[in-house]
Motif scaffolding. Structure first.
Motif: not given
Length: 301
Positions: A7, A14, A35, A37, A49, A51, A53, A102, A131, A133
């Motif tokens: 990121p 996030l 999305r 993450f 978790r 994010c 996107w 990605q 996604i 990380s």
């Protein structure tokens, strides 16, 4: 195998589970860009978790969403304040991750860090909408053959021998571990056997869908889970057969075998004749005497 997306956002793109829910409750436009993450910890422990996107975000959506405006402005400020010139340049695109890798389709996720207590680094298939990380790796277009080989004891022995460490935990690497791994050259039947055994691992996991991979692969729990352990044993049998490996099951013997194979694979290009070259011609036999038969020549290929 590629590292996931990084990121470089100061945390503004996030989201915790609570952050994501708050956006869903207040901003329907920003909600469309949420999305899941996954890094190593989230993948292994089923930790939710998320994010934002925003690769496909429109100008109209940005103008209409207070949440998107606030967060992208915060990313821009963070990047401009960085002492690193590359990070400062990223301020021009504050809605994007600093590094985007990605996969376009579904992928196999390999965590970058895993407990040294585990016999296997848990890996798994992930939907392309999730996604990945920079704290995990993705193998795009991975088949059951790839899954089976990478989850085998053979590959994990190699990993334990050559990987780095984070404290005492294994630190997987796409360069040192994956790129240098000497894969087998299976026959079609051997490849099919690996794929069949790999599916049994996924099926055994599915019987405990409420459990995290960290829980399933804890040594105490794995010993009690007869179906998952048997599935991994079947994978090992199929992968060992593809290698033609019939030695001891300990890591030392396996790694010695793999390094010998690696050396052969690394030397093979050096032993091949240069493209377009022709072997030296033997001088024509001019004697009228019948030549003595010589032993068959041995050529290195």
């Amino acid at each position: 195998m590629n590292k996931g997306s990084q990121p470089t956002d100061g945390g503004h793109l996030l989201l915790s589970a609570d952050d994501a829910q708050a956006i869903r409750d207040s901003d329907p436009i920003a909600t469309r860009y949420i999305r899941a993450f996954l890094g190593a910890d989230e993948f292994l422990n089923n930790t939710p978790r998320f994010c934002l996107w925003l690769a496909d975000m429109t100008d109209a959506d940005l103008a209409a969403s207070p949440e998107l405006q606030r967060r992208t402005q915060a990313v821009k400020a963070m990047r401009l304040a960085s002492p690193k010139v590359p990070t400062q340049k990223l301020a021009a695109v504050p809605h994007l991750f600093g590094e985007i890798r990605q996969p376009a389709g579904n992928y196999l996720l390999v965590p970058s860090v895993s407990s040294e207590r585990r016999s296997f680094v848990p890996i798994g298939y992930i939907d392309s909408q999730v996604i990945v990380s920079n704290l995990a790796f993705a193998v795009p277009n991975a088949t059951l053959y790839h899954f089976g080989t990478l989850t085998s004891t053979m590959h994990n022995a190699w990993m334990r021998a050559v990987c780095g460490r984070l404290e005492s935990r294994y630190r997987y690497s796409n360069t040192i571990v994956y790129n240098n791994y000497p894969w087998p050259t299976p026959s079609p039947a051997q490849q099919a056997a690996i794929e069949t055994a790999a599916q049994t691992v996924l099926d055994a996991r599915a019987q405990h869908a409420d459990k995290s991979l960290a829980w399933l692969y804890d040594p105490d729990n794995l010993r009690k889970n007869k179906s998952l352990q048997a599935a991994h044993d079947a994978v090992d049998e199929a992968v060992d057969d593809a290698y033609g490996y019939d030695k001891s099951n300990d890591d030392t013997s396996r790694v010695a075998y793999l390094f010998d194979l690696y050396e052969k694979l690394a030397l093979a290009p050096m032993l091949e004749p240069a493209q377009g070259s022709t072997p030296d011609k033997k001088p024509r036999q001019t004697s009228t005497r019948k030549p003595i038969k010589s032993p068959k020549e041995i050529s290195l290929v």
